[in-house]
Structure formats: C-alpha cells, structure tokens
Scaffold this motif. Sequence first.
Motif, mmCIF file in Angstrom:
data_model
loop_
_atom_site.group_PDB
_atom_site.id
_atom_site.type_symbol
_atom_site.label_atom_id
_atom_site.label_comp_id
_atom_site.label_asym_id
_atom_site.label_seq_id
_atom_site.Cartn_x
_atom_site.Cartn_y
_atom_site.Cartn_z
ATOM 1 N N ASP A 56 -48.559 -75.127 -98.532
ATOM 2 C CA ASP A 56 -50.017 -75.178 -98.552
ATOM 3 C C ASP A 56 -50.626 -74.125 -99.481
ATOM 4 O OD1 ASP A 56 -48.790 -73.479 -96.530
ATOM 5 O OD2 ASP A 56 -50.810 -72.904 -95.922
ATOM 6 N N LEU A 57 -49.886 -73.068 -99.788
ATOM 7 C CA LEU A 57 -50.462 -71.937 -100.518
ATOM 8 C C LEU A 57 -51.079 -72.329 -101.859
ATOM 9 C CD1 LEU A 57 -47.905 -69.060 -99.794
ATOM 10 C CD2 LEU A 57 -50.122 -69.477 -98.738
ATOM 11 N N PRO A 58 -50.442 -73.175 -102.678
ATOM 12 C CA PRO A 58 -51.071 -73.512 -103.963
ATOM 13 C C PRO A 58 -52.427 -74.187 -103.828
ATOM 14 C CG PRO A 58 -48.761 -74.161 -103.965
ATOM 15 C CD PRO A 58 -49.101 -73.792 -102.557
ATOM 16 N N PHE A 59 -52.703 -74.779 -102.679
ATOM 17 C CA PHE A 59 -53.970 -75.488 -102.489
ATOM 18 C C PHE A 59 -55.048 -74.597 -101.871
ATOM 19 C CE2 PHE A 59 -50.418 -78.463 -102.023
ATOM 20 C CZ PHE A 59 -50.668 -79.287 -103.106
ATOM 21 N N VAL A 60 -54.659 -73.403 -101.465
ATOM 22 C CA VAL A 60 -55.597 -72.510 -100.773
ATOM 23 C C VAL A 60 -55.859 -71.232 -101.566
ATOM 24 C CG1 VAL A 60 -55.999 -71.212 -98.643
ATOM 25 C CG2 VAL A 60 -54.870 -73.450 -98.543
ATOM 26 N N LYS A 61 -54.817 -70.694 -102.198
ATOM 27 C CA LYS A 61 -54.962 -69.463 -102.976
ATOM 28 C C LYS A 61 -55.717 -69.725 -104.276
ATOM 29 C CE LYS A 61 -52.466 -66.784 -100.231
ATOM 30 N NZ LYS A 61 -52.972 -65.549 -99.603
ATOM 31 N N GLN A 62 -56.360 -68.678 -104.782
ATOM 32 C CA GLN A 62 -57.137 -68.773 -106.009
ATOM 33 C C GLN A 62 -56.780 -67.627 -106.949
ATOM 34 O OE1 GLN A 62 -59.177 -71.354 -106.551
ATOM 35 N NE2 GLN A 62 -58.903 -72.184 -104.480
ATOM 36 N N SER A 63 -56.967 -67.856 -108.233
ATOM 37 C CA SER A 63 -56.709 -66.807 -109.217
ATOM 38 C C SER A 63 -57.544 -65.559 -108.934
ATOM 39 C CB SER A 63 -57.014 -67.330 -110.613
ATOM 40 O OG SER A 63 -56.852 -66.322 -111.584
ATOM 41 N N SER A 64 -58.751 -65.779 -108.429
ATOM 42 C CA SER A 64 -59.655 -64.655 -108.175
ATOM 43 C C SER A 64 -59.147 -63.730 -107.074
ATOM 44 C CB SER A 64 -61.046 -65.180 -107.795
ATOM 45 O OG SER A 64 -60.972 -66.048 -106.669
ATOM 46 N N ASP A 65 -58.175 -64.183 -106.274
ATOM 47 C CA ASP A 65 -57.633 -63.343 -105.212
ATOM 48 C C ASP A 65 -56.804 -62.187 -105.762
ATOM 49 O OD1 ASP A 65 -58.688 -65.184 -103.421
ATOM 50 O OD2 ASP A 65 -56.789 -66.254 -103.145
ATOM 51 N N ILE A 66 -56.226 -62.361 -106.951
ATOM 52 C CA ILE A 66 -55.191 -61.442 -107.420
ATOM 53 C C ILE A 66 -55.724 -60.052 -107.712
ATOM 54 C CG2 ILE A 66 -53.360 -61.093 -109.114
ATOM 55 C CD1 ILE A 66 -53.008 -63.495 -107.198
ATOM 56 N N GLY A 120 -59.707 -76.193 -96.994
ATOM 57 C CA GLY A 120 -59.202 -74.937 -97.533
ATOM 58 C C GLY A 120 -58.566 -74.010 -96.524
ATOM 59 N N GLN A 121 -58.098 -74.546 -95.402
ATOM 60 C CA GLN A 121 -57.447 -73.713 -94.396
ATOM 61 C C GLN A 121 -55.967 -73.534 -94.733
ATOM 62 O OE1 GLN A 121 -58.033 -74.626 -90.207
ATOM 63 N NE2 GLN A 121 -59.786 -75.927 -90.697
ATOM 64 N N LEU A 122 -55.423 -72.375 -94.401
ATOM 65 C CA LEU A 122 -53.983 -72.201 -94.436
ATOM 66 C C LEU A 122 -53.358 -73.089 -93.363
ATOM 67 C CD1 LEU A 122 -53.714 -68.341 -94.851
ATOM 68 C CD2 LEU A 122 -52.944 -70.044 -96.508
ATOM 69 N N LEU A 123 -52.187 -73.623 -93.650
ATOM 70 C CA LEU A 123 -51.538 -74.513 -92.698
ATOM 71 C C LEU A 123 -51.276 -73.805 -91.374
ATOM 72 C CD1 LEU A 123 -50.285 -77.286 -92.146
ATOM 73 C CD2 LEU A 123 -48.153 -76.432 -93.126
ATOM 74 N N ALA A 124 -50.839 -72.549 -91.435
ATOM 75 C CA ALA A 124 -50.555 -71.808 -90.199
ATOM 76 C C ALA A 124 -51.814 -71.663 -89.352
ATOM 77 C CB ALA A 124 -49.982 -70.432 -90.531
ATOM 78 N N ASP A 140 -52.375 -73.295 -85.542
ATOM 79 C CA ASP A 140 -52.668 -72.452 -84.376
ATOM 80 C C ASP A 140 -54.106 -72.569 -83.889
ATOM 81 O OD1 ASP A 140 -50.085 -71.506 -84.430
ATOM 82 O OD2 ASP A 140 -50.572 -69.765 -85.666
ATOM 83 N N ALA A 141 -54.928 -73.323 -84.589
ATOM 84 C CA ALA A 141 -56.358 -73.376 -84.251
ATOM 85 C C ALA A 141 -56.588 -73.956 -82.864
ATOM 86 C CB ALA A 141 -57.102 -74.202 -85.292
ATOM 87 N N GLU A 142 -57.379 -73.253 -82.075
ATOM 88 C CA GLU A 142 -57.750 -73.757 -80.756
ATOM 89 C C GLU A 142 -58.630 -74.995 -80.942
ATOM 90 O OE1 GLU A 142 -59.954 -72.186 -76.653
ATOM 91 O OE2 GLU A 142 -59.502 -70.803 -78.287
ATOM 92 N N GLY A 143 -58.226 -76.088 -80.330
ATOM 93 C CA GLY A 143 -58.943 -77.335 -80.517
ATOM 94 C C GLY A 143 -58.662 -78.015 -81.835
ATOM 95 N N GLY A 144 -57.629 -77.536 -82.564
ATOM 96 C CA GLY A 144 -57.283 -78.086 -83.862
ATOM 97 C C GLY A 144 -56.440 -79.342 -83.759
ATOM 98 N N PRO A 145 -55.883 -79.808 -84.886
ATOM 99 C CA PRO A 145 -55.141 -81.070 -84.912
ATOM 100 C C PRO A 145 -53.963 -81.129 -83.949
ATOM 101 C CG PRO A 145 -55.650 -80.359 -87.142
ATOM 102 C CD PRO A 145 -56.028 -79.229 -86.236
ATOM 103 N N LEU A 146 -53.347 -79.975 -83.638
ATOM 104 C CA LEU A 146 -52.165 -79.980 -82.778
ATOM 105 C C LEU A 146 -52.481 -79.689 -81.314
ATOM 106 C CD1 LEU A 146 -49.444 -78.234 -84.965
ATOM 107 C CD2 LEU A 146 -50.301 -80.566 -85.020
#
Length: 434
Positions: free
Chosen positions: A326-336, A31-35, A39-45
């Motif tokens: 990535d947004l459709p997979f991370v955002k939720q209706s409850s956020d609105i 459930g992480q945002l792609l950005a 940018d994650a330290e120690g992340g995939p990149l």
Amino acid sequence: MAQEDRKSAAPGGQAARKAAVGLLVAVLEEGQLLAAAVDAEGGPLAGLAPDDRARAQRLASETLRHLGPTDAVLKPFVRKPPPPAARNLLRLSVVELCHLGAAAHGVVDSAVSLAGSDPATARLKGLVNAVLRRVAEDGPEIWARQQAQRLPNWLRGRLQSAYGGKVTAAIEVAHAVGAPLDLTAREAAALAETLGGDLQPTGSVRLKGSRQVSGLPGYDTGAFWVQDAAAALPARLLAAKPGETVLDLCAAPGGKTLQLAAAGASVTALDASESRLRRLHDNLRRTGLGAEVVVADALAWEGGAYDAVLLDAPCSATGTIRRHPDLPFVKQSSDIRGLADLQRQMLDRALAWVKPGGRLVYCTCSLLPEEGEDQIAGLLERTPGLRVDHDGLNALPGLEPGWLGPLGLRLRPDYWAERGGMDGFFITLLRPEA
C-alpha cells in the motif's frame, strides 16, 4: 496461499472478499495505510472471524501488489472507470482469476453477488458480469505479458538516480514477489530444524508458504519473534553484551529490543507511540525478556548516558514495500524532506546519549540515500572525532560483496533474490572519540 484464496471465490468466502474491497477503497480512494484500515474500529474488517480477516488482508495486499497489471487486464473491457467500489471489486476479481488461479465461475458469480448486495454497485451487476466473463477468457493471456508493477514516478526517479534503471526494475520484481516469513530465534539452528525452515547466512530463520505464526511450535514459549532478515541486522551489529546499558530509540514494534534483551543487555526501549508499544509489551511477556519501556518523544526526553544506542529512525519505509504494497499509493515525495530533517535531529540527539567509548547504530528501512548515506555524511561533517566502524561492519556474518559502502551497509529487496529477497535498509555503526 493460492489454495486458501481459492476458497474466497466460493460463496463461503464472500465476507472476506467484501472486506478486501473495503480495504482497497480505504487505501486507493481515501489514502489510508492498509494497517490503519485493518485496525480501524468499525472498518472493513470489523466483526470478521480471524480466518476471514486474514484472507481479506491477503487478497487486498495481492491486489495492491499487482495493481498495474490488473488495470492493464481491465483496460480493453472497460470503456470508462466505474465508481470506486465497483472498480476495486473488478480489480480484486482479476487478481483471483489471473494471478491466484481461482475457478472462473466462482469468481464471476461471487463478484456479481457482491455487486448486487451493495446499493453503491447494484446497478452495475451487469457490467461486472460482462467484464469478468471476458477477463476469464482473455485476461490470463494479457496478464502473462505484463511486467512487474512500476513504482510511482517520484520514487522510481530517485531509485534510478541512486542505483540505475536495471536495479530499479529488479527491485520492482522483488516487490511483486512479496516476502517470506522471517523469524529471529534464540536458538536459530534448532528452530529451523523444528519448523522445516531455512537458516539464512545472517542468522534468521526463513519459512516458505503461508503459516499461522501463533500456531508454530515455540511461539508460546517465546522461542522466536517475527522480524525480517534485514531488520535483524542492526541489533546484531550493535553486538550488545551482558550488563551493558542500551537505549533502543523508536523501538516499536520491538523486535530489536527483544534481540538486545536476549543478549543480556539492560535495555531502555523508547517510542512516542503507546499503541505501537503494545506489541512489544506482549512479546516481552511471551518471551520472558525484560526491558524498561518508555513512552516519550525522543527529541524532548531527558535520558542518561548509555554504553550503546540504536536509532531506527522514522523514515519513508520505502524498503518495506514488498511487505507493505500500500505504501506507494499513500506516501508522497513531499514527505521526504520533513523526514530527513527529523532524522538529522534524532541523530544528533542519539549521539549525545552515547558514553565516551560507546557506539551508535543508525538505521532506516528506506531505499533513499537522503535517509541513509547522506545523513551519515552530514553527521560526520558536523561531528569532529566521529567515525564509521568498518571493522564492526565487516564482522557481521553472512554479508555479500557489494553490500558494504564507505558509510555503512546498504541492503535492497533484490538482494537474495533466489532466497526470497530482503527488506531495503541502510545500517551503520558509529563510534565517537573515547
């Protein structure tokens, strides 16, 4: 892009492909945002060379953009979903085979090699090999029958209610196409000629294909900055004049601040995120423009009165899915609901900083009326003397019939389809009583 990504199917692209799978797992399983994952330290990149970082991000983005068609291709060949790492490796490979046109033997060999190198997927090498060989034969035909990826039901339903089914489907097609590179330039016509770009009716310069921004002529001298054509309109609508005091609320990453400063205004750029403001500081140095940058919560900050205020309010960002798949997979209706409440508070706060006779531009990069038109309707109802400046809205260059409504400017990703689309935005210009 396809030519560059074909390289990723060769052994030399293994680092990028492995990182792309890691990005997919971060978004789809964690459930992480792609950005954030990028940018994650120690992340995939972490530790990747710049070219591999860029290629991994492109591959992950394309996979997310076409996840529905990808899963439809895999469905006949996979009896039950494999573990996340293997599932996302298969998805990535399907995109390379069926969408990017990479050579089948390279994709299959590379995927099998990657599966074998990871303890989590090593026992599934045979499955990966068998599935992808069948995909190489029959997948392109299945892919060709697929429609654009559907939005999640909570968002799709809202858009159908607001715009109808036909428009919603057109928005989904625009998301699948992706987004070109738009630039805001000090001398737009000259930059378009220099870069071989297209000067858009609203004044942005649009480039086709994959371009390394920092290598473009004029980058080092601050001749331009990256900004979607739709995102450039709020500052143009504000029409700042030399010497005016302007407050740019929620300013990061800073494209609108640069526009206002380039117009000669005395700009205060405020944002709660110090990390997101770093790009603004970098761009101010690169362009030689000036602004007072403030790190603060707009709801708590005590500021003075300004000739003009621009509020680009926090929102669902549903207008930017073509850039951020990535947004459709991370955002939720409850956020609105929470976002809408925050927007209401920020609108009241922003209006209080406008001098008598001044003006306020409100915008959100959202497709949802509750974050745009409904906010302005509520503000007008509770604020006597406030009005929408229709003359100012109509004076914007490059507008097309149907974009303007009684409460402001509504932009959608399916607009300018033949030109490459635009982000979804709601933008309006408000004037209180003098």
